[in-house]
Design an enzyme around this catalytic site. Structure first.
Site, PDB file in Angstrom:
ATOM      1  N   ASP A  95      14.463  32.192  47.233  1.00  0.00           N
ATOM      2  CA  ASP A  95      14.509  33.547  47.774  1.00  0.00           C
ATOM      3  C   ASP A  95      15.333  34.446  46.850  1.00  0.00           C
ATOM      4  O   ASP A  95      16.086  33.967  45.990  1.00  0.00           O
ATOM      5  CB  ASP A  95      15.127  33.484  49.180  1.00  0.00           C
ATOM      6  CG  ASP A  95      15.284  34.844  49.812  1.00  0.00           C
ATOM      7  OD1 ASP A  95      14.317  35.628  49.805  1.00  0.00           O
ATOM      8  OD2 ASP A  95      16.400  35.144  50.297  1.00  0.00           O
ATOM      9  N   ASP A  97      16.802  38.268  47.876  1.00  0.00           N
ATOM     10  CA  ASP A  97      17.838  39.103  48.499  1.00  0.00           C
ATOM     11  C   ASP A  97      18.751  38.315  49.424  1.00  0.00           C
ATOM     12  O   ASP A  97      18.293  37.585  50.305  1.00  0.00           O
ATOM     13  CB  ASP A  97      17.190  40.248  49.273  1.00  0.00           C
ATOM     14  CG  ASP A  97      16.485  41.220  48.351  1.00  0.00           C
ATOM     15  OD1 ASP A  97      17.165  41.847  47.526  1.00  0.00           O
ATOM     16  OD2 ASP A  97      15.246  41.327  48.448  1.00  0.00           O
ATOM     17  N   ASN A 206      18.249  32.136  52.593  1.00  0.00           N
ATOM     18  CA  ASN A 206      19.317  32.424  53.554  1.00  0.00           C
ATOM     19  C   ASN A 206      18.765  32.716  54.946  1.00  0.00           C
ATOM     20  O   ASN A 206      19.531  32.827  55.903  1.00  0.00           O
ATOM     21  CB  ASN A 206      20.142  33.630  53.086  1.00  0.00           C
ATOM     22  CG  ASN A 206      19.365  34.929  53.185  1.00  0.00           C
ATOM     23  OD1 ASN A 206      18.319  35.088  52.547  1.00  0.00           O
ATOM     24  ND2 ASN A 206      19.859  35.867  53.974  1.00  0.00           N
TER      25      ASN A 206
END
Length: 260
Positions: A95, A97, A206
């Site tokens: 991922d 961001d 996240n």
């Protein structure tokens, strides 16, 4: 960093509400203030925390385009054939961001990159902070694995960030929002559509909502905003060194979850 999240321009407390979460709200949701709509249309941050649990992958939902319409094209694998140098390697989906970087529309003095992004005919400057140790992390991960960037943000923002972030060509491929499936208010990264064996596939993210179809393939990381003392990426490297040598990721990932 004193600046607000790219998507929200609101306080950290508000950023944790369902209205501000990663992938939350359909592109056709009810009318919002213009600035908030802009942030949601371009970026994604944090995960949905609905009280009703999301189902693990059974029937994957239809793919949606950036404008919210359902794709009429036949489904096909998202990744090309494995390159010769990556044959036999585990594929790691990473991922962007709040995993590798944090971005903001508000100017910050210590930004690593400033990315101009055109939105509705206006060019906005996006200020990007790199997570500590991200350079070392990407360099080593690119040596050990077939790495794929997969973000729910739009390519017009994420692609130039990746150009500046990945100086070593660690990312063999890049996937953006149009490659996600929009499922119950979240942009989900359906690993079964990548064209790789699931027992040799990992996702680092996240946001648990991003990998809700394949939680057993996930290596969760804490969301990162501005803590320059953070060592999570560095601390993960020994684990990935060991993981790169296995034939089936499920056994090791299960052991990791049990011990943590």
């Amino acid at each position: 960093m004193a600046g607000q999240s790219v998507i929200t321009q609101v306080s950290r407390e508000e950023a944790n509400s369902p209205l501000q979460e990663k992938g939350s709200r359909s592109p056709s949701s009810s009318k919002k203030p213009r600035n908030r709509s802009i942030f949601h249309s371009l970026f994604c941050c944090l995960c949905n925390d609905d009280s009703e649990p999301l189902p693990v992958n059974n029937n994957a939902p239809l793919l949606v385009e950036e404008n919210g319409t359902v794709s009429k094209t036949a489904s096909k694998y998202l990744l090309p054939e494995v390159k010769p140098q990556d044959v036999g390697k585990i594929c790691v989906v990473i991922d962007l961001d709040e995993t590798l970087v944090h971005s903001s529309f508000k100017p910050v003095s210590n930004a690593d990159f400033i990315i101009p992004v055109e939105i509705d005919g206006t060019v906005h400057q996006v200020y990007v902070l790199k997570r500590p140790h991200v350079d070392q992390f990407l360099l080593r991960m690119g040596e050990l694995f077939e790495c794929v960037l997969f973000t729910a943000s739009l390519a017009k923002y994420a692609d130039p960030v990746a150009d500046l972030l990945d100086k070593w060509g660690a990312f063999r491929s890049r996937l953006f929002r149009e490659s996600c499936v929009f499922h119950r208010g979240n942009y989900v990264k359906d690993l079964s559509r990548l064209g790789r064996d699931l027992n040799k596939l990992i996702i680092i993210d996240n946001s648990p909502a991003s990998y809700i179809f394949h939680p057993d393939n996930a290596v969760p990381v804490a969301s990162w905003f501005d803590d320059m003392s953070d060592t999570e990426l560095l601390d993960l490297l020994p684990f990935f060194e060991r993981l790169s040598k296995v034939d089936d990721v499920y056994t090791i990932l299960k052991q990791q979850r049990t011990s943590s």
